[in-house]
Design a protein around this motif. Sequence first.
Motif, PDB file in Angstrom:
ATOM      1  N   ILE A 134      -7.753   1.002   1.714  1.00  0.00           N
ATOM      2  CA  ILE A 134      -6.222   0.959   1.105  1.00  0.00           C
ATOM      3  C   ILE A 134      -6.356   0.804  -0.384  1.00  0.00           C
ATOM      4  CG2 ILE A 134      -4.903  -0.467   0.726  1.00  0.00           C
ATOM      5  CD1 ILE A 134      -5.665  -2.986   2.718  1.00  0.00           C
ATOM      6  N   LEU A 135      -7.687   0.763  -0.658  1.00  0.00           N
ATOM      7  CA  LEU A 135      -7.648   0.995  -2.260  1.00  0.00           C
ATOM      8  C   LEU A 135      -6.780   2.093  -3.005  1.00  0.00           C
ATOM      9  CD1 LEU A 135     -10.241  -1.931  -4.275  1.00  0.00           C
ATOM     10  CD2 LEU A 135      -7.429  -1.460  -4.352  1.00  0.00           C
ATOM     11  N   GLN A 136      -7.978   3.935  -1.873  1.00  0.00           N
ATOM     12  CA  GLN A 136      -7.797   4.888  -2.023  1.00  0.00           C
ATOM     13  C   GLN A 136      -7.068   5.931  -2.194  1.00  0.00           C
ATOM     14  OE1 GLN A 136     -11.001   6.073   1.013  1.00  0.00           O
ATOM     15  NE2 GLN A 136     -12.671   5.472   0.476  1.00  0.00           N
TER      16      GLN A 136
ATOM     17  N   SER B 214       4.340  -8.310  -2.824  1.00  0.00           N
ATOM     18  CA  SER B 214       3.671  -8.919  -4.167  1.00  0.00           C
ATOM     19  C   SER B 214       3.974  -8.128  -5.280  1.00  0.00           C
ATOM     20  CB  SER B 214       2.258  -9.585  -3.661  1.00  0.00           C
ATOM     21  OG  SER B 214       1.505  -8.556  -3.966  1.00  0.00           O
ATOM     22  N   GLY B 215       3.618  -6.838  -5.122  1.00  0.00           N
ATOM     23  CA  GLY B 215       3.260  -5.707  -6.022  1.00  0.00           C
ATOM     24  C   GLY B 215       1.680  -5.592  -6.946  1.00  0.00           C
ATOM     25  N   GLY B 216       0.595  -6.661  -5.547  1.00  0.00           N
ATOM     26  CA  GLY B 216      -0.612  -5.690  -5.533  1.00  0.00           C
ATOM     27  C   GLY B 216      -0.397  -5.066  -4.603  1.00  0.00           C
ATOM     28  N   ALA B 217      -2.107  -3.969  -5.030  1.00  0.00           N
ATOM     29  CA  ALA B 217      -2.000  -2.856  -4.159  1.00  0.00           C
ATOM     30  C   ALA B 217      -1.946  -2.495  -2.231  1.00  0.00           C
ATOM     31  CB  ALA B 217      -3.950  -2.278  -4.532  1.00  0.00           C
ATOM     32  N   ASP B 218      -2.501  -3.881  -2.184  1.00  0.00           N
ATOM     33  CA  ASP B 218      -2.355  -4.523  -0.196  1.00  0.00           C
ATOM     34  C   ASP B 218      -1.362  -3.857  -0.433  1.00  0.00           C
ATOM     35  OD1 ASP B 218      -4.934  -4.775  -0.813  1.00  0.00           O
ATOM     36  OD2 ASP B 218      -5.357  -6.989  -1.206  1.00  0.00           O
ATOM     37  N   SER B 219       0.153  -5.332  -0.780  1.00  0.00           N
ATOM     38  CA  SER B 219       1.563  -4.642  -0.041  1.00  0.00           C
ATOM     39  C   SER B 219       1.894  -3.832  -0.690  1.00  0.00           C
ATOM     40  CB  SER B 219       1.811  -6.290  -0.361  1.00  0.00           C
ATOM     41  OG  SER B 219       1.812  -6.695  -1.631  1.00  0.00           O
ATOM     42  N   ALA B 220       1.185  -3.591  -1.396  1.00  0.00           N
ATOM     43  CA  ALA B 220       2.604  -2.095  -2.155  1.00  0.00           C
ATOM     44  C   ALA B 220       2.424  -0.487  -1.094  1.00  0.00           C
ATOM     45  CB  ALA B 220       2.095  -1.351  -3.324  1.00  0.00           C
TER      46      ALA B 220
END
Length: 330
Positions: A169-171, A24-30
Amino acid sequence: MTAALRKVWQGVANPAVRLAVATSGGADSAMLAAHAAALARESGTEIILFHVHHGLQTAADGWADHVQALGRILGVPVATAHAQVDATTGLGIEAAARDARYASLAELAHQHDVQHILLAHHQNDQAETVLLRLLRGTGPDGMAAMAPAMQRDGITYHRPWLNQSRASILQSALAFAEQHDWHAVQDPTNADPRYTRAAVRELLSPVLDARWPGWQARLASHARHAAETTAILEEVAQNDLATLDLSPDGKSFSLAQWRSLPPARQSLVLRHWLRLNGARMPTEARMADLLRQLRQLHSLGHDRQMQVAHAQHVIHCHRGRVRIEPRSEA
């Protein structure tokens, strides 16, 4: 994070197989895309990023461009599909967008000869799903929440990060941004409490975090236990259905033999039979009414006819056979 992904990779990836990552372009999928790209290079597997443009927000064009930029950084091709979200189905915008997203992913998969798609759902997502389904009064199968792997439209979807915390994931996303100057997009609907899942995230999660730290891991563990229980119940239902003089097409069974089962297993096998025939799972009230009619029908004799409309199907009984058929538009 890579270790969890590698377990899935070992089961499906080889140089002859092409995999896709829904991005999607969000942190998780990226970050899932970034880790998958690294494993793809290591194993010689070809991957592609699939991006679905829902067209529901003005920023969506920018998100598609952002995913293209991510693909260039990773050295991975990107394919984009424009989804058609039907908000008139009565399912709600969240469910309508989800159905449109899966339809678009399936379309992309068929276009690019992909049979396996990786999804970035993580432990927090799983915990939210368990909580939402609990509040909606779901049964044991619903409490299993999201499966690590599922089949839909001829595609196998994998969720390797269901035991991965979003904090980790955010890290990873922060480190990636510092290295490549690429920052994940922020979808404002994810923090808008007008949407059901966002309401759980924004209103309930902070309270649960303060009172029960680590609740996400415990609910995710509950989902795994529920999945194990569901597998056992499914086996019981399969065995029971095999005793009901099931028709070769699987669309009818003997009412008398169904009535010989204990009440709880009558309900269990009926749900299993509906699922096998592609019918929507009934609400508790609808199931109770269907069970009541079938039980009363038997007590009055097999010469009585019954017909119940259920979503896109009709369930009827004639001469001792319970049968399901598609509902006629007429």
